[in-house]
Design an enzyme around this catalytic site. Structure first.
Site: not given
Ligand code: 9D3
Length: 260
Positions: A88, A115, A153, A168
């Protein structure tokens, strides 16, 4: 052939999504070779633990670095290869990122859970982190599938129609107009008459105007990248849309200045 290696603690997650449609055909045609690796197979201890509590305290669990590093080490490297952690906090994924990824010989996609992953793994074994957008997922698996779909793609030969990928990317600054197919009347709703007229210029104008109206309503941010011909400006002016388009472009320019 592009090679993609997926590292995950849920290898079964990928079976069906990678076994259908364009990706399935690309695999059969040996345009893309996808291998799935179970991180848990590389967890040394008897309980095959891949996560542990965070040093310093805090919510949730962290993925241990050794199983990730051992799993990665077991992946054969070939050609220009890139290790990408789905996370994230990564760089936002986009069509532009997809085009960059499509140029590698090998993508190694590491799917985090919990996490996050131990920072020593991400800083020493990962080339870049990639996020697919500002929403919270349960892990990197779905994000990895999104990346594979978008990249696949773009690989030569993956789409039946040779120019589809180019088309696209060409139409990025306007949303696509609505489309219609048979029957001519559905639940009392008729297909716009102009589409049945055979008048190709009138059809092109109608679609262009609908694209502009949709983009104004939903994605005014895209309009700043729109290049208009003289004829298009005249058509927009005639329909009373030119002022709205110019205003949206102005507002977008100001928004960009503030964020810069
Ligand atoms: C407390 C803060 N959070 C981070 C924003 C904790 C957290 C949330 C979700 C830690 C890991 C996750 C799991 N998400 C992913 O591994 C992930 C992800 C996502 O949650 N949103 C957008 N793209 C991606 S790519 C991997």
């Amino acid at each position: 052939m592009m090679r993609v290696d997926l590292l995950s603690i849920f290898p079964d997650f990928f079976t069906s999504p990678l076994g259908e449609g364009i990706i399935r055909r690309a695999r059969q045609a040996q345009i893309i070779d996808i291998a799935i690796h179970n991180i848990r197979d590389h967890a040394g201890d008897r309980h095959q633990m891949t996560d542990d509590r965070p040093y310093g305290g805090g919510e949730g669990m962290v993925m241990k670095p050794e199983p990730l590093a051992a799993c990665l080490k077991a992946v054969p490297r070939r050609g220009r290869s890139r290790v990408i952690l789905l996370s994230p906090r990564g760089v936002p994924f986009s069509q532009q990122q997809a085009r960059l990824y499509a140029d590698y010989d090998q993508l190694i996609l590491v799917c985090g859970r919990y996490e996050g992953v131990d920072e020593r793994f991400s800083s020493h074994h990962v080339d870049e982190e990639c996020s697919i957008g500002d929403y919270v997922l349960s892990g990197g698996e779905l994000a990895a599938l999104v990346v594979i779909d978008a990249v696949c793609r773009l690989l030569p030969g993956a789409l039946g129609c040779a120019d589809s990928a180019e088309r696209d990317s060409f139409s990025r600054s306007l949303l696509k107009h609505g489309q219609y197919t048979r029957p001519p009347v559905f639940e009392g709703l008729e297909v716009p008459a102009v589409l049945l007229s055979g008048d190709h210029l009138a059809i092109a104008r109608h679609r262009f105007l609908e694209s502009v109206r949709l983009t104004l309503a939903r994605r005014p941010d895209l309009l700043s990248g729109l290049e208009l011909s003289k004829a298009e400006r005249a058509l927009l002016a005639q329909e009373g849309l030119l002022a709205q388009v110019e205003q949206a472009r102005q507002e977008q320019k100001q928004a960009l200045e503030i964020s810069a």
